[in-house]
Design a protein around this motif. Sequence first.
Motif, PDB file in Angstrom:
ATOM      1  N   TRP A 506       0.785  -1.224   0.000  1.00 28.17           N
ATOM      2  CA  TRP A 506       0.000   0.000   0.000  1.00 28.17           C
ATOM      3  C   TRP A 506       0.823   1.285   0.000  1.00 28.17           C
ATOM      4  O   TRP A 506       0.339   2.318  -0.457  1.00 28.17           O
ATOM      5  CB  TRP A 506      -0.962   0.002   1.195  1.00 28.17           C
ATOM      6  CG  TRP A 506      -1.922  -1.124   1.084  1.00 28.17           C
ATOM      7  CD1 TRP A 506      -1.946  -2.270   1.824  1.00 28.17           C
ATOM      8  CD2 TRP A 506      -2.961  -1.256   0.109  1.00 28.17           C
ATOM      9  NE1 TRP A 506      -2.942  -3.096   1.375  1.00 28.17           N
ATOM     10  CE2 TRP A 506      -3.586  -2.497   0.334  1.00 28.17           C
ATOM     11  CE3 TRP A 506      -3.422  -0.443  -0.923  1.00 28.17           C
ATOM     12  CZ2 TRP A 506      -4.647  -2.945  -0.449  1.00 28.17           C
ATOM     13  CZ3 TRP A 506      -4.482  -0.884  -1.699  1.00 28.17           C
ATOM     14  CH2 TRP A 506      -5.084  -2.121  -1.462  1.00 28.17           C
ATOM     15  N   PHE A 507       2.057   1.207   0.468  1.00 28.22           N
ATOM     16  CA  PHE A 507       2.817   2.451   0.624  1.00 28.22           C
ATOM     17  C   PHE A 507       4.179   2.416  -0.051  1.00 28.22           C
ATOM     18  O   PHE A 507       5.024   3.259   0.218  1.00 28.22           O
ATOM     19  CB  PHE A 507       2.939   2.784   2.119  1.00 28.22           C
ATOM     20  CG  PHE A 507       1.609   2.722   2.831  1.00 28.22           C
ATOM     21  CD1 PHE A 507       0.551   3.515   2.402  1.00 28.22           C
ATOM     22  CD2 PHE A 507       1.402   1.848   3.878  1.00 28.22           C
ATOM     23  CE1 PHE A 507      -0.687   3.437   3.023  1.00 28.22           C
ATOM     24  CE2 PHE A 507       0.170   1.764   4.500  1.00 28.22           C
ATOM     25  CZ  PHE A 507      -0.879   2.559   4.077  1.00 28.22           C
ATOM     26  N   GLY A 508       4.371   1.454  -0.956  1.00 25.14           N
ATOM     27  CA  GLY A 508       5.535   1.471  -1.828  1.00 25.14           C
ATOM     28  C   GLY A 508       6.779   0.862  -1.236  1.00 25.14           C
ATOM     29  O   GLY A 508       6.782   0.272  -0.142  1.00 25.14           O
ATOM     30  N   ASP A 509       7.868   1.029  -1.972  1.00 23.09           N
ATOM     31  CA  ASP A 509       9.136   0.441  -1.560  1.00 23.09           C
ATOM     32  C   ASP A 509       9.695   1.150  -0.335  1.00 23.09           C
ATOM     33  O   ASP A 509       9.491   2.352  -0.152  1.00 23.09           O
ATOM     34  CB  ASP A 509      10.160   0.551  -2.701  1.00 23.09           C
ATOM     35  CG  ASP A 509       9.754  -0.286  -3.906  1.00 23.09           C
ATOM     36  OD1 ASP A 509       9.069  -1.311  -3.710  1.00 23.09           O
ATOM     37  OD2 ASP A 509      10.108   0.091  -5.040  1.00 23.09           O
ATOM     38  N   PRO A 510      10.415   0.411   0.509  1.00 21.91           N
ATOM     39  CA  PRO A 510      11.036   1.060   1.671  1.00 21.91           C
ATOM     40  C   PRO A 510      12.105   2.057   1.249  1.00 21.91           C
ATOM     41  O   PRO A 510      12.740   1.914   0.197  1.00 21.91           O
ATOM     42  CB  PRO A 510      11.626  -0.112   2.452  1.00 21.91           C
ATOM     43  CG  PRO A 510      11.830  -1.189   1.438  1.00 21.91           C
ATOM     44  CD  PRO A 510      10.715  -1.028   0.441  1.00 21.91           C
ATOM     45  N   ARG A 511      12.264   3.073   2.059  1.00 23.11           N
ATOM     46  CA  ARG A 511      13.302   4.066   1.816  1.00 23.11           C
ATOM     47  C   ARG A 511      14.657   3.430   2.145  1.00 23.11           C
ATOM     48  O   ARG A 511      14.794   2.759   3.177  1.00 23.11           O
ATOM     49  CB  ARG A 511      13.048   5.272   2.720  1.00 23.11           C
ATOM     50  CG  ARG A 511      14.031   6.404   2.620  1.00 23.11           C
ATOM     51  CD  ARG A 511      13.539   7.583   3.453  1.00 23.11           C
ATOM     52  NE  ARG A 511      13.072   7.163   4.757  1.00 23.11           N
ATOM     53  CZ  ARG A 511      13.869   6.968   5.813  1.00 23.11           C
ATOM     54  NH1 ARG A 511      15.160   7.154   5.704  1.00 23.11           N
ATOM     55  NH2 ARG A 511      13.366   6.585   6.970  1.00 23.11           N
ATOM     56  N   PRO A 512      15.655   3.586   1.280  1.00 26.90           N
ATOM     57  CA  PRO A 512      16.967   3.008   1.574  1.00 26.90           C
ATOM     58  C   PRO A 512      17.501   3.504   2.914  1.00 26.90           C
ATOM     59  O   PRO A 512      17.334   4.673   3.267  1.00 26.90           O
ATOM     60  CB  PRO A 512      17.840   3.496   0.409  1.00 26.90           C
ATOM     61  CG  PRO A 512      16.879   3.802  -0.682  1.00 26.90           C
ATOM     62  CD  PRO A 512      15.641   4.296  -0.006  1.00 26.90           C
ATOM     63  N   ARG A 513      18.083   2.614   3.666  1.00 28.31           N
ATOM     64  CA  ARG A 513      18.636   2.998   4.957  1.00 28.31           C
ATOM     65  C   ARG A 513      19.739   4.036   4.779  1.00 28.31           C
ATOM     66  O   ARG A 513      20.548   3.954   3.869  1.00 28.31           O
ATOM     67  CB  ARG A 513      19.202   1.781   5.697  1.00 28.31           C
ATOM     68  CG  ARG A 513      18.110   0.824   6.155  1.00 28.31           C
ATOM     69  CD  ARG A 513      18.652  -0.202   7.137  1.00 28.31           C
ATOM     70  NE  ARG A 513      17.581  -1.073   7.617  1.00 28.31           N
ATOM     71  CZ  ARG A 513      16.796  -0.792   8.637  1.00 28.31           C
ATOM     72  NH1 ARG A 513      16.951   0.357   9.285  1.00 28.31           N
ATOM     73  NH2 ARG A 513      15.848  -1.626   9.018  1.00 28.31           N
ATOM     74  N   GLY A 514      19.692   5.019   5.641  1.00 29.82           N
ATOM     75  CA  GLY A 514      20.679   6.081   5.574  1.00 29.82           C
ATOM     76  C   GLY A 514      20.242   7.270   4.746  1.00 29.82           C
ATOM     77  O   GLY A 514      20.874   8.328   4.790  1.00 29.82           O
ATOM     78  N   SER A 515      19.122   7.098   3.970  1.00 32.98           N
ATOM     79  CA  SER A 515      18.645   8.230   3.183  1.00 32.98           C
ATOM     80  C   SER A 515      17.845   9.163   4.065  1.00 32.98           C
ATOM     81  O   SER A 515      17.312   8.782   5.094  1.00 32.98           O
ATOM     82  CB  SER A 515      17.781   7.747   2.013  1.00 32.98           C
ATOM     83  OG  SER A 515      16.603   7.158   2.500  1.00 32.98           O
ATOM     84  N   ARG A 516      17.719  10.405   3.648  1.00 38.63           N
ATOM     85  CA  ARG A 516      16.963  11.392   4.405  1.00 38.63           C
ATOM     86  C   ARG A 516      15.485  11.298   4.084  1.00 38.63           C
ATOM     87  O   ARG A 516      15.092  10.914   3.003  1.00 38.63           O
ATOM     88  CB  ARG A 516      17.480  12.802   4.112  1.00 38.63           C
ATOM     89  CG  ARG A 516      18.919  13.007   4.572  1.00 38.63           C
ATOM     90  CD  ARG A 516      19.327  14.451   4.365  1.00 38.63           C
ATOM     91  NE  ARG A 516      20.671  14.694   4.866  1.00 38.63           N
ATOM     92  CZ  ARG A 516      21.248  15.885   4.859  1.00 38.63           C
ATOM     93  NH1 ARG A 516      20.592  16.933   4.367  1.00 38.63           N
ATOM     94  NH2 ARG A 516      22.467  16.031   5.326  1.00 38.63           N
ATOM     95  N   THR A 517      14.685  11.721   5.061  1.00 40.49           N
ATOM     96  CA  THR A 517      13.235  11.728   4.876  1.00 40.49           C
ATOM     97  C   THR A 517      12.860  12.763   3.820  1.00 40.49           C
ATOM     98  O   THR A 517      13.373  13.860   3.828  1.00 40.49           O
ATOM     99  CB  THR A 517      12.540  12.062   6.201  1.00 40.49           C
ATOM    100  OG1 THR A 517      12.899  11.075   7.151  1.00 40.49           O
ATOM    101  CG2 THR A 517      11.027  12.102   6.018  1.00 40.49           C
TER     102      THR A 517
END
Length: 517
Positions: A506-517
Amino acid sequence: MSVDVIIVGGGPVGLLLAGELMLGGVRPVVLEHLSERSTEHKANALIGQVVRFLDHRGLYQSLGGHGDRPQPAPAFLFGALPLKLSGLPDNPLYGLQVRQARLEAVLEQRALDLGVDLRRGHRLQELRQDDEGVTVQVEGPDGSYELRTRYLVGCDGAGSTVRKKAGISFAGFTDPGVVSRAAHVAVPPSSLSTSTGEIVLPSGDRIGLYAWHRTERGAYAVVPHEPGMVMVSVIEWNGPPVDETPVSVDELRESLNRVLGQDLPITAPATPGPHLLRRRYAANTRIAASYRRDRLFLAGDAAHVHAAVGAPGLNLGLQDAANLGWKLAAQVHGWAPSGLLDSYHTERRPAAERVTLHTQAQLALMSPGPAITALRHVVAELLETPGVTGRISDLLAGSDVRYRMHHGTPHALTGRFAPDLALRAGARATRLAEIVRPGRPVLVDLTGSDHLADLADAWRDRVDLVTARTPAPPPADALLVRPDGYVAWAGGETGTDDLQDALETWFGDPRPRGSRT
């Protein structure tokens, strides 16, 4: 000029959709052909899950709701048969007495406060869709102009221009022999008693107010509207086809006389108008073949029409808007997973099919004839059974439709509208309906552990995490709630593979670790 989303139609559905898009960070343009809000008399109440959704948006009290939160209705009707709900566990049928004109005014002000570009007196003339977007020709007060948009939503009613221009079929049927007449009229003050809920006829017989009543000749309802005025509605079977002329008070009186078997002396109201004077086909049922055609979408009456018995129209249409708004915003922002926009059709069309099912069934139960009278006796006996009453109330509320949410083994709450849990977040007493007010996805963690927070961290730019406690044993250790109020996942510290699947679905791929919001 290019915009992300154009909404055609500035009625309740279009206005709610516009507000939902604004909560999702997308500013739509709303094209409404009326230069002012309609004064036409339409719905008088909201029935079903939409009442709780409006509470999710903080609109319950501004729409005239009593108390700090919605309460389920103690009774209702099914096919003009009494439906007793007061002893029903987990009664899903919520109601809110609000006229559609008031609802539209509140939703319009909210949309304007949020910054929606509402253009009254602007009519869609033509549209042309291609792979990159939709180009529309608009006729406005200062002449014609062109707009370009990524997505266009038709919230423009049963005669939808968007649906017709898109070539989407609107299959169904209309029975020209079932005619509904309704009008605002005056009755002799001596015959009306709102304290007893009755009208005394010249014969001395009494008829009930507020509810539909069925006779061997048709069905009628008399509802107090304002001092000195009532709304009378009559449905007759095997009548002449509807024509284009407005119904007259004399015609309505004659129709009511035929159904009642005696006269109720009604007259035109003495108060200033406009007053309701309506004649239409009562048995008119149609559903759009598809709610989506590439970059074009349909919502509300543009997607479905049905008999008005049971007052399900706004519950159905406004939940279309709630379902579509956050999904379109996700697509515009680029994080929508594959298939998210298609899920609008797969989730909402079955809901319309259920509404057309129960409205046709109710209309059949209200029709005249001795065989129907016998059927009503059987159904009335069944409605005395709590299990049957529960099934019917779920059907009327729209809570019998359960969305498929992810590929795992679902919890009992998954796919259903979230329960309004009493919560304590830190030192603050709150409830789930208040936590979801911003219109963002929320993971409500009732375990107090760090495990769910760690897993959900990769979605923190899209999903809010709220850690809370419940004073009573919770129905689940954690809930993932979509912006439309439905539970995408429920469970606990174990089985979090299903949570990750739900987050991705429902909310897409996870944000890569270490990336900014």
